[in-house]
Design a protein around this motif. Structure first.
Motif, PDB file in Angstrom:
ATOM      1  N   LEU A 385      64.461  58.328  67.599  1.00 16.22           N
ATOM      2  CA  LEU A 385      63.274  58.903  68.243  1.00 16.22           C
ATOM      3  C   LEU A 385      63.113  60.308  67.696  1.00 16.22           C
ATOM      4  O   LEU A 385      64.005  61.140  67.879  1.00 16.22           O
ATOM      5  CB  LEU A 385      63.477  59.010  69.756  1.00 16.22           C
ATOM      6  N   LYS A 393      60.648  62.771  73.989  1.00 17.54           N
ATOM      7  CA  LYS A 393      61.701  61.870  73.510  1.00 17.54           C
ATOM      8  C   LYS A 393      62.924  61.875  74.428  1.00 17.54           C
ATOM      9  O   LYS A 393      63.493  60.819  74.709  1.00 17.54           O
ATOM     10  CB  LYS A 393      62.080  62.162  72.047  1.00 17.54           C
ATOM     11  N   ILE A 550      68.269  60.408  69.226  1.00 22.62           N
ATOM     12  CA  ILE A 550      67.183  61.390  69.313  1.00 22.62           C
ATOM     13  C   ILE A 550      67.491  62.571  68.410  1.00 22.62           C
ATOM     14  O   ILE A 550      68.596  63.108  68.438  1.00 22.62           O
ATOM     15  CB  ILE A 550      67.074  61.923  70.754  1.00 22.62           C
ATOM     16  N   ALA A 565      60.928  55.725  65.668  1.00 19.95           N
ATOM     17  CA  ALA A 565      59.690  55.905  66.431  1.00 19.95           C
ATOM     18  C   ALA A 565      59.345  57.387  66.393  1.00 19.95           C
ATOM     19  O   ALA A 565      60.165  58.224  66.747  1.00 19.95           O
ATOM     20  CB  ALA A 565      59.899  55.450  67.871  1.00 19.95           C
ATOM     21  N   MET A 567      57.272  60.386  67.884  1.00 19.03           N
ATOM     22  CA  MET A 567      56.572  60.674  69.139  1.00 19.03           C
ATOM     23  C   MET A 567      55.775  61.959  69.054  1.00 19.03           C
ATOM     24  O   MET A 567      56.189  62.925  68.413  1.00 19.03           O
ATOM     25  CB  MET A 567      57.575  60.771  70.288  1.00 19.03           C
ATOM     26  N   ILE A 572      54.110  57.132  71.290  1.00 21.65           N
ATOM     27  CA  ILE A 572      54.666  56.808  69.970  1.00 21.65           C
ATOM     28  C   ILE A 572      53.479  56.654  69.015  1.00 21.65           C
ATOM     29  O   ILE A 572      52.623  55.787  69.215  1.00 21.65           O
ATOM     30  CB  ILE A 572      55.486  55.513  70.023  1.00 21.65           C
TER      31      ILE A 572
END
Ligand code: SF4
Length: 620
Positions: A385, A393, A550, A565, A567, A572
């Motif tokens: 993330l 996140k 993360i 992903a 963000m 997203i």
């Protein structure tokens, strides 16, 4: 004549434990208008060196000389140094929040710099400050003159610090880790701004950083420091593209952005104590090229024809070692008996999130932190993330770990909806998901012994007898590369990297199916970072853990994640396999993040070079 010329500078700092030899015999010069980098891991002495030069280390014993405009800074009185600071040399620190006074408005704080050095009216000073704030990109500078530091974002505060450092047009600015605390896109903007301004004002910049890759993209020349010693010094193109000292080569190899291999190559071991002066090379304990002579004879300083100087016994550039084999021997039975209830998860994702919303407050004060998140992570895989601070996140990760209640949408762990669980079922499910936090120091209770800390999940879930739990904790310690004999030690007795290993051991105790890593390596030096990333990978290979990872660091994310992903503002904006996201990003924000994180290496074509030897040659 160079603008600044430091010769044989040494700094000794008396402490209760003895004298810390923080800087030893360092010499370098900074030329007018250039960007000069000082790079090294924490404790290398780089910040102590610049602080000593600026008279900011009362009580330290400083020898050598630092000529600035022909004057030796080390022999000036405190009052004379105050005149040099600000007018001659500006300073920018890592954390602008603690460098700006929270009680005073930012405009008057900058204006005070002008009044200290010049006789000008309040109105004239205000005009200059507003013009400078405008120049560094603070929108609405005239209106923001009367705002307090806390009313600015991190990036804007750093712009304010730059305005303060440059308002008197000094010939030299010392920037100590000026972008470390910032998001990657803001980091790039601040670096570009500094670079623009130094050209515009013909100001030289000394950039102090732990990030050699970053220096590679902006500096003209650089010096690598380690344990208070200067190990390599010269043009950045050579330092970065053709490191001539084993330490600089090690720094580059352990940075995720610089190696294509799956496995990073950390610098083994840790820096020596600065309480003693080693008789030989200070890097000998960690050097892959170490020879007998290195342990007893201080290395000579050698010079190459391309202007590089290194302190090393090697006559040739360092050898790049093969990628080492997996460090840990994993006994898979270690975690078996404490594992979460066995289910056949093979066909269902470990995590599945659908249309997840999370808001704080109500009515006009409602703040939507997560807006319709969908993602799923298959068993044994890693989902990254990424995004800037405040993008949601960490909130998403905490919701998945069951620490925050969503406002809408569903989260499934191992095929079971979290909102359908009874309290007892949730208690069982908690075994399946564990977190590892960013700040290993802050997440470990300093008053408890690490054996007790790692064993907490086993105790809470009533796994085994006391003696069995102790044995299990010691096995876990071994698994993550800690010495089991250190069971009764306190967190403060461990280094940053070791403390992160403690956090990982604690997360592994119940053999969860999902581990959430929240910026696990961002507080660590690059070589320690590599050790932790390799450990995570080894554990995943051995136990098929599923990770949610993360980070704001795209180079690190690329290295460990299968899917990423991206963000932004609680949503997203792009989700793709790691490689395709890097090779063919689709969303403009992903492109912006990638552009900001790529530090272009110097394009210079390296000249042929020969060794000019200074001192004795000790090897062939
Ligand atoms: Fe390695 Fe020896 Fe060179 Fe030190 S002097 S960096 S130990 S080869």
């Amino acid at each position: 004549m160079p603008l600044l010329e430091a010769s044989h500078v040494s700094v000794d700092i008396p402490t209760e434990d003895g004298v810390v030899h923080a800087v030893q015999d360092v010499s370098f010069e900074v030329r007018a208008g250039e960007m000069f980098g000082i790079v090294g891991e924490s404790g290398s002495g780089k910040s102590v060196l610049t602080q000593a030069m600026m008279g900011l280390l009362p009580g330290a014993d400083i020898t050598g000389s630092v000529l600035f405009n022909g004057e030796d800074l080390l022999s000036l009185t405190a009052a004379q140094l105050r005149q040099v600071r600000g007018r001659g040399i500006g300073m920018i620190f890592q954390d602008p929040l603690s460098s700006l006074h929270p009680y005073f408005k930012i405009g008057p704080q900058i204006a005070e710099m002008i009044h200290l050095h010049e006789r000008v009216s309040k109105k004239a000073a205000r005009e200059r400050v507003v013009a400078m704030l405008d120049r560094v990109g603070v929108p609405g500078a005239a209106e923001r003159y009367d705002d307090y530091p806390h009313q600015f974002s991190g990036g804007m505060r750093q712009r304010v610090m730059i305005a303060m450092a440059l308002v008197l047009h000094p010939k030299l600015v010392i920037a100590d880790e000026p972008t470390t605390a910032l998001d990657v896109t803001v980091q790039a903007q601040v670096l570009d701004l500094l670079d623009e301004l130094r050209h515009e004002m013909d100001t030289a910049v000394v950039m102090v950083t732990h990030d050699l890759t970053l220096l590679g993209s902006v500096a003209d020349r650089a010096m690598a420091m380690y344990a208070g010693h200067q190990l390599e010094y010269g043009p950045i193109s050579s330092v970065f593209l053709r490191p001539s000292h084993p330490y600089t080569a090690g720094l580059l190899r352990s940075s995720p952005g610089n190696v294509a291999e799956e496995r990073l190559i950390p610098i083994p071991g840790k820096p020596p104590s600065l309480l003693t002066v080693p008789s030989g090379c200070v890097f000998a304990d960690r050097c892959p090229d170490v020879m007998d002579v290195c342990g007893t004879v201080p290395p000579p300083r050698r010079e190459y024809t391309d202007g590089i100087e290194v302190a090393c016994h090697l006559k040739r550039p360092p050898v790049i070692p093969e990628i080492p084999p997996v460090e840990i021997v994993v006994d898979k039975t270690i975690l078996e008996s404490s594992a979460a209830p066995e289910l056949d998860y093979s066909d269902i994702p470990v995590v599945k999130v659908e249309n997840l919303h999370l808001s704080y407050g109500q009515g006009a004060k409602r703040h939507d932190v997560l807006k319709g998140i969908n993602l799923s992570v298959a068993s044994g895989h890693t989902m990254g993330l990424v995004g800037e601070s405040g993008c949601g996140k960490t909130t998403l990760a905490r919701a998945i770990a069951g620490l925050l209640q969503p406002s809408e949408g569903t989260i499934e762990l191992n095929g079971r909806r979290l909102d359908s669980l009874t309290q007892l079922e949730w208690h069982e499910m908690r075994r399946s998901v564990q977190m590892v936090f960013q700040d290993p120091q802050g997440s470990l209770n300093p008053r408890r012994r690490i054996g007790a800390i790692i064993g907490d999940p086993l105790r809470i879930h009533k796994v085994g007898s006391k003696a069995e739990r102790k044995a299990r904790v010691q096995e876990l310690m071994e698994l993550v590369g800690l010495n089991p004999e250190h069971y009764n030690r306190f967190p403060a007795e461990f280094s940053g990297g070791q403390r992160q290993r403690i956090g990982i051991a604690r997360a592994l105790a119940l053999r969860p199916s999902l581990i959430v890593f929240d910026e696990p390596v961002s507080a660590l030096d690059v070589s320690i970072q590599a050790q932790i990333l390799n450990l995570m990978k080894d554990l995943q290979d051995a136990f098929s853990f599923t990770y949610l990872f993360i980070s704001h660091d795209l180079a690190v994310v690329r290295h460990v994640c299968d899917q990423i992903a991206v963000m932004k503002d609680g949503s997203i904006v792009e989700l793709a396999p790691a490689e395709s996201l890097y090779e063919d990003p689709q969303h403009p924000f992903t492109k912006e993040l990638l552009a900001a994180s790529v530090h272009e290496p110097p394009a210079a074509k390296l000249p042929e070079r020969e060794l000019v030897t200074i001192g004795e040659v000790s090897n062939e």
